[in-house]
Design an enzyme around this catalytic site. Structure first.
Site, PDB file in Angstrom:
ATOM      1  N   ASP A  82       0.872  -1.165   0.000  1.00 21.79           N
ATOM      2  CA  ASP A  82       0.000   0.000   0.000  1.00 21.79           C
ATOM      3  C   ASP A  82       0.919   1.228   0.000  1.00 21.79           C
ATOM      4  O   ASP A  82       2.116   1.153   0.284  1.00 21.79           O
ATOM      5  CB  ASP A  82      -0.980  -0.011   1.178  1.00 21.79           C
TER       6      ASP A  82
HETATM    7  C1  BGC Z   1      -5.137   3.138  -0.312  1.00 22.79           C
HETATM    8  C2  BGC Z   1      -5.126   2.055  -1.373  1.00 22.79           C
HETATM    9  C3  BGC Z   1      -4.914   2.656  -2.725  1.00 22.79           C
HETATM   10  C4  BGC Z   1      -3.655   3.500  -2.711  1.00 22.79           C
HETATM   11  C5  BGC Z   1      -3.409   4.150  -4.056  1.00 22.79           C
HETATM   12  C6  BGC Z   1      -3.937   4.060  -0.421  1.00 22.79           C
HETATM   13  O1  BGC Z   1      -4.085   5.141   0.435  1.00 22.79           O
HETATM   14  O2  BGC Z   1      -5.175   2.543   0.959  1.00 22.79           O
HETATM   15  O3  BGC Z   1      -6.336   1.353  -1.351  1.00 22.79           O
HETATM   16  O4  BGC Z   1      -4.836   1.652  -3.690  1.00 22.79           O
HETATM   17  O5  BGC Z   1      -3.809   4.514  -1.748  1.00 22.79           O
HETATM   18  O6  BGC Z   1      -4.342   5.074  -4.390  1.00 22.79           O
END
Ligand code: BGC
Length: 697
Positions: A255
């Protein structure tokens, strides 16, 4: 509409003839053999330079696919990451109902079509990796990102997620997230989610396994800790379970920004740090040189990445990609169809003094309709976090209803702030429709101060008063609820005759709502999460938790165990027609531990309009060595039935689906016991047919 060129990003790896799995492996090994250590490490993180990357994350988040691992010397294209799940987050893309709403469709074919549409739109905008398959279980409805997942149940979430993966991966790689147990939003960067190994395996991981078995290319590791270790540093989760035990052949992405704490995440099993090389750039190179991260680990990661790049270079339907594919008429129609299939009719009593049900609204006798509530006139497609889609238009409930009622019908609107005014128009109307619930301010991804976990599960006190006073003024009142998961409706539920849960229904939501209210579409959705009567029916939740224990039970399984009756059960939803279940049959009545049971049942549409019914199969058992659920969903099927038509619905149940995880043995165990199969229209015990069978020892 935005114009963009479809990059020929895969061309260098594309072969003229399809490749076998072995050929993909050979080609990947061949490329790996030509790479320097620095080049290998470059495959393992985002390509955007740090400073530019941070500026982009702050000022232009989700405007373009984020590249990772381009190698010009060897003509290896970058992964190009983009997000979902309610559509593609770049430019102006089709905004579908949120995943929780689609979970309510219980329709895996529909979900596959939505997945394919998102795959086409992602690829048409230059992405080749779509991280729009969120399958974290909804343990508690207060979770701010509930809207991004499919529901509370492992089997249902696994099937819906797998369907989305199938659809997306016809065009681009899919990434399922967030591995694992990411279901408290405000505390996501630090909370330690603790649970027994059995709970982890059976409840919080098996839907991920389902998507791995479906061939998903990528898994995203979560921010939180599980049993004391951050998920991106959790060797047990990533290496032991995901990669070794399940045989996952794809790659793990972290993540964003905060999930990887140092380069040792590579040892734990993270293959790519997204979206920037904070730890997996020069720092990782140093760790390899110092022997802290073995070069084998790097080779394994890069091989995984290359294999998926090569695999997906061979996949796709080029004629479908291009700017014309984004928000095409076909995708808008699909967004409307999906929204119709996701609205759950929770209550539909009779019109005061008659036998006729409130819904569908009888347009022939409709002179005046009152629409009440600020959400009726607001584009309300969900939160404003990483999953936000920017569609070119959103049909609000008010617009949808206005466009659908006959010309001579007067549509009166009040935003409901002044209750007296709202009550005034309701009194004059033949029917009133109140739209209330949540928007991005109440729940969503927690970014700085916006969104986050919900503090209360009830409506705002003002909205509850608005409902009660409106329904007193006009008993023909329909309440339309918007939001990402369950709500507590106790203080007004008994007073309103009709109630429809529409979630965040996407850019065509207003049209679909009108289709349902006016009877152009027959509701066929069912709740993917139980709606409780009070918070006391739910597990403990603390949005500020540093550490929290996740027990084996939540949702309908917890309510069953505690003998509690929810307001609306898991799997529940009404229709404008009725169905009868008969002739539940199993064959054989005794099976071996490697055996298979066939279950069949007759469903009849006993009303006079066509409809679709979600048939649910649960299994329970008596006398187990460990505490088991009274019943657990093991299968479901959606059937289309003309008036009077009967269809026989068949399920195949494998004995191994009934195993539990034995912590002493560190393996799955199947007990020779008597099991009960339950089949019916929801998880409500009184509505289920049942029959017993044995598993032989
Ligand atoms: C989220 C993810 C997401 C990523 C990219 C993160 O803050 O938890 O679900 O894929 O950002 O946007």
């Amino acid at each position: 509409m935005a114009r963009f060129k479809v990059p020929g990003e895969w061309s260098a790896l594309k072969e003229d003839v399809p490749l076998t799995k072995a050929q993909v492996e050979d080609k990947a090994r061949n490329l790996l053999a030509q790479m320097t250590l620095a080049e290998k490490i470059k495959q393992m993180s985002g390509d955007t330079p740090l400073l530019r990357g941070f500026v982009e994350l702050l000022l232009a988040y989700n405007r373009r696919p984020l590249p990772a691992g381009e190698n010009a010397r060897l003509s290896i294209p970058a992964l190009r990451f983009s997000d979902g799940p309610r559509g593609v987050v770049m430019n102006h893309s089709t905004c579908f109902p949120v995943a929780m709403a689609r979970g309510a469709s219980w329709d895996t074919h529909l979900e596959e079509r939505v997945g394919a549409a998102m795959g086409i739109e992602a690829r048409s905008q230059g992405a080749n990796l779509f991280a729009g398959v969120c399958i974290n279980l909804l343990r508690h409805p207060a979770w701010g990102r509930a809207q991004e997942t499919y529901g509370e149940d492992t089997c249902h979430t696994g099937e819906m997620g797998a369907a989305c993966v199938r659809g997306v991966q016809r065009h681009v790689m899919a990434c399922v997230k967030h591995f694992a147990a990411n279901s408290i939003e405000n505390a996501r960067f630090r909370v330690d989610v603790r649970m027994s190994e059995r709970t982890l395996r059976e409840v919080y991981l098996s839907h991920f396994k389902r998507c791995v078995d479906e061939g998903v290319a990528s898994v995203m590791s979560a921010y939180n800790k599980v049993n004391g270790h951050y998920c991106s540093h959790n060797r047990h989760l990533l290496r032991d379970i995901l990669k070794k035990e399940w045989g996952f052949e794809g790659f793990v992405v972290s993540d964003f920004v905060f999930a990887v704490r140092n380069g040792e995440a590579a040892n734990a099993g993270v293959d790519i740090e997204m979206p920037l090389a904070i730890h997996f750039g020069k720092r990782l190179l140093r760790l390899v040189r110092r022997g802290i991260v073995p070069e084998d680990v790097i080779d394994d990661a890069v091989l995984r990445i290359l294999k998926q790049k090569i695999r997906f270079a061979q996949i796709g339907e080029p004629a479908k990609y291009g700017s014309q594919a984004v928000i095409s008429a076909e995708h808008s129609a699909l967004a409307r169809e999906a929204a119709q299939e996701t609205m759950v009719l929770l209550k539909n009593d009779s019109v005061a003094g008659t036998k006729k049900r409130i819904l569908p609204i009888d347009v022939a006798h409709l002179g005046r309709i009152a629409i009440i509530g600020k959400l009726a006139a607001q584009p309300n497609t969900g939160d404003k976090g990483s999953s936000m889609v920017r569609p070119p238009y959103v049909i609000t409930p008010l617009e949808g209803i206005r466009a659908a009622v006959p010309r001579d019908c007067e549509v009166m609107y009040s935003d409901g702030r002044a209750i007296r005014k709202a009550v005034g128009i309701a009194r004059k109307a033949d029917i009133s429709v109140i739209v209330v619930g949540c928007n991005h301010k109440d729940e969503g991804e927690y970014i700085f101060t916006k969104g986050g976990d919900r503090d209360v599960l009830t409506l705002k006190p003002h909205d509850e008063t608005l409902i009660l006073q409106t329904v007193t003024a006009n008993p023909n009142t329909v309440v339309v609820l918007m939001g990402g998961s369950a709500m507590i409706t106790e203080s007004w539920r008994e007073k309103v005759p009709a109630l429809l849960m529409v979630w965040y229904p996407g850019m065509e939501g207003g049209n679909a709502l009108a289709d349902i209210l006016l009877g152009k579409a027959n509701p066929c959705a069912k709740l993917p999460c139980a709606f409780p009567r009070s918070e006391s029916q739910l597990p403990f939740f603390d949005k500020r938790a540093r550490s929290i224990e996740y027990g084996y039970f939540h949702g309908y399984r917890l309510m069953d165990k505690q003998g509690q009756v929810p307001a609306f059960p898991f799997g529940f939803g009404l229709s404008y027609t009725t169905y009868a279940y008969n002739n539940l049959h199993i064959d054989p009545v005794e099976i071996d531990t490697d055996g298979t049971l066939r279950v069949s049942v007759d469903i009849t549409n006993t009303g006079n309009i066509t409809g679709e019914e979600v048939v649910q199969l649960y299994v329970g058992c008596d006398g187990s060595r460990v505490e088991r659920s009274i019943k657990e969903l093991k299968g479901f099927s959606k059937v289309h039935l003309a008036p009077g038509q009967t269809k026989r619905v068949n399920f195949v149940l494998m004995a191994r689906q009934l195993a539990y995880y034995d912590e002493q043995q560190g393996d799955w165990t199947l007990e020779p016991l008597t099991y009960t199969v339950y089949v019916g229209p929801s998880s409500r015990a009184e509505e289920l047919l049942s029959v017993k069978f044995r598993i032989r020892g």
